[in-house]
Design an enzyme around this catalytic site. Structure first.
Site, PDB file in Angstrom:
ATOM      1  N   ASP A  76       0.832  -1.201   0.000  1.00 32.42           N
ATOM      2  CA  ASP A  76       0.000   0.000   0.000  1.00 32.42           C
ATOM      3  C   ASP A  76       0.868   1.254   0.000  1.00 32.42           C
ATOM      4  O   ASP A  76       2.032   1.245   0.423  1.00 32.42           O
ATOM      5  CB  ASP A  76      -0.976   0.007   1.181  1.00 32.42           C
ATOM      6  CG  ASP A  76      -0.284  -0.082   2.536  1.00 32.42           C
ATOM      7  OD1 ASP A  76       0.709  -0.826   2.651  1.00 32.42           O
ATOM      8  OD2 ASP A  76      -0.751   0.580   3.497  1.00 32.42           O
ATOM      9  N   GLU A 138       0.073  -1.357   5.721  1.00 36.66           N
ATOM     10  CA  GLU A 138       1.211  -0.877   6.510  1.00 36.66           C
ATOM     11  C   GLU A 138       1.085   0.615   6.785  1.00 36.66           C
ATOM     12  O   GLU A 138       1.389   1.079   7.895  1.00 36.66           O
ATOM     13  CB  GLU A 138       2.517  -1.170   5.764  1.00 36.66           C
ATOM     14  CG  GLU A 138       3.784  -0.938   6.602  1.00 36.66           C
ATOM     15  CD  GLU A 138       4.285   0.499   6.597  1.00 36.66           C
ATOM     16  OE1 GLU A 138       5.137   0.823   7.449  1.00 36.66           O
ATOM     17  OE2 GLU A 138       3.826   1.319   5.754  1.00 36.66           O
TER      18      GLU A 138
END
Length: 389
Positions: A76, A138
């Protein structure tokens, strides 16, 4: 895919997927899975339990024995809205020795190199396995790492001895970072006309008590003599921070609601959970005062992330290996959080080492230098060599 992509072509592909944390990352995971299949490896997926649009991917190459190395990266990225980009953020643009694009630095550059390393390891005489772990979420609190680590164990992958988390560190060996956690805070007041202040409860003014408590803790922490471990951080103390706050209806009405976020970044020799309990305790005291005026008032604390710190390891295997390969004998710590603490808590020796400068992460026109990208590839070549010893 027809021909096997190079490391740079892998990076081009990964950046083309707009995997902002609030959106799906499935197209990227589909691509990575197809790549691993193309090079002859079986991969495994983890679907986020309460949000099936988020997937993680992991795979292993080499003998089915413990003691290998896992390369950890997240898929991400942060948003680009509102940033003044001069290039298309979802396309890698090479200019002046730099690779521009969202995630080139943080951290699809390392992800691309890790996937490429598995291809190279596929034909190497490995005596211990090389693994890859690509996570989700994350950027919103490292929430994807714990279920991913558990899934790797449940799938029967041999347990790695070391984890290299490829966050941008300029290929330096980072051995510690702060832990962090935070709450979405909702203070619920009771509305009356402000001329009758004693009969109402202002959510804003009660929220200010909690914010001021955080200010006071910052002052106390700043004034303390830091521990030997805390002293190597900048700043060398645990910090509390409120980044957003909103509430109220009108200037002459006691506020019914006030919402804000409260985060803390904790030096590794302090326990994040102690700070969580401290926040809960002071919120309970404020709530008791509020409810003495009206019982419908209160404070809700909703945890929204929790990242364990990375602690320096005594004779850590991962640190020793990375220092031997890079020649870096300096002391390097960071105040931002990574997934390294989760791997360490799972009993896997962990360090941070990856290409790029964290100063470029999350910025408009984010970039990774070609020199760093090539240094990362050379580093992983030597990681593969270490597994053949």
């Amino acid at each position: 895919m027809t021909s096997i992509p190079s490391a740079r072509q892998i990076l081009d592909a990964l950046v083309s997927f707009p995997t902002v944390s609030h959106d799906t990352n499935i197209p990227l995971i589909d691509w990575a899975e197809a790549y691993l299949t193309q090079i002859g490896l079986t991969s495994h997926r983890l679907v986020k339990e309460d949000e099936p649009t988020k997937h993680a991917l992991f795979a292993s190459v080499g003998p089915d024995v413990p003691g290998g190395i896992v390369l950890s990266g997240h898929t991400d990225v942060v948003p680009v809205e509102g940033q003044p980009w001069s290039t298309d953020p979802w396309e890698v643009v090479e200019k002046d020795g730099k690779l521009f694009g969202r995630g080139t630095c943080d951290m699809k550059g390392f992800d691309a190199l890790a996937l490429n390393a598995l291809r190279k390891a596929r034909t190497a005489p490995l005596k211990r396995p090389l693994q890859i772990a690509l996570s989700f979420d994350e950027e919103i609190g490292c929430a994807g790492a714990p279920p991913l680590i558990a899934a790797m164990e449940n799938a029967g992958l041999p347990k790695a001895a070391m984890a290299i988390i490829g966050e941008p560190s300029m290929m330096k060996c980072v051995t510690a970072h702060k832990g962090s956690s935070g709450f979405d805070v909702h203070v619920k007041g009771y509305e009356v006309h402000s001329s009758l202040l004693d009969r109402g409860v202002s959510a804003i003014m009660e929220a200010a008590r909690l914010v001021e408590w955080a200010n006071a803790r910052n002052d106390e922490n700043r004034a303390k003599v830091p521990s030997e471990l805390a002293a190597i951080f900048d700043p060398p103390w645990t910090t509390l921070h409120v980044g957003k706050i909103r509430g109220g209806t009108a200037h002459n009405i006691t506020a019914k609601d006030c919402r804000f976020d409260l985060e803390f970044r904790v030096v590794p020799d302090e326990d994040v959970n102690d700070w969580i309990e401290a926040v809960r305790a002071v919120a309970a005291e404020i709530e008791k005062r509020m409810q003495s005026v009206h019982p419908a008032t209160g404070i809700d604390l909703e945890p929204y992330f929790g990242v364990p710190g990375l602690r320096p390891e005594q004779d850590g295997a991962a640190e020793a290996l990375v220092r031997r390969i890079t020649g870096d004998n300096g002391t390097h710590v960071v105040s931002y959080g990574t997934e390294a603490g989760h791997f360490q808590n799972a009993g896997i020796s962990s360090v941070i080492c990856g290409p790029g400068d964290i100063a470029q992460a999350h910025q408009a026109d984010e970039w990774l230098s070609i020199e760093q990208f090539e240094a990362g590839e050379a580093f992983l070549d030597r990681i593969i060599d270490s597994l053949c010893d």
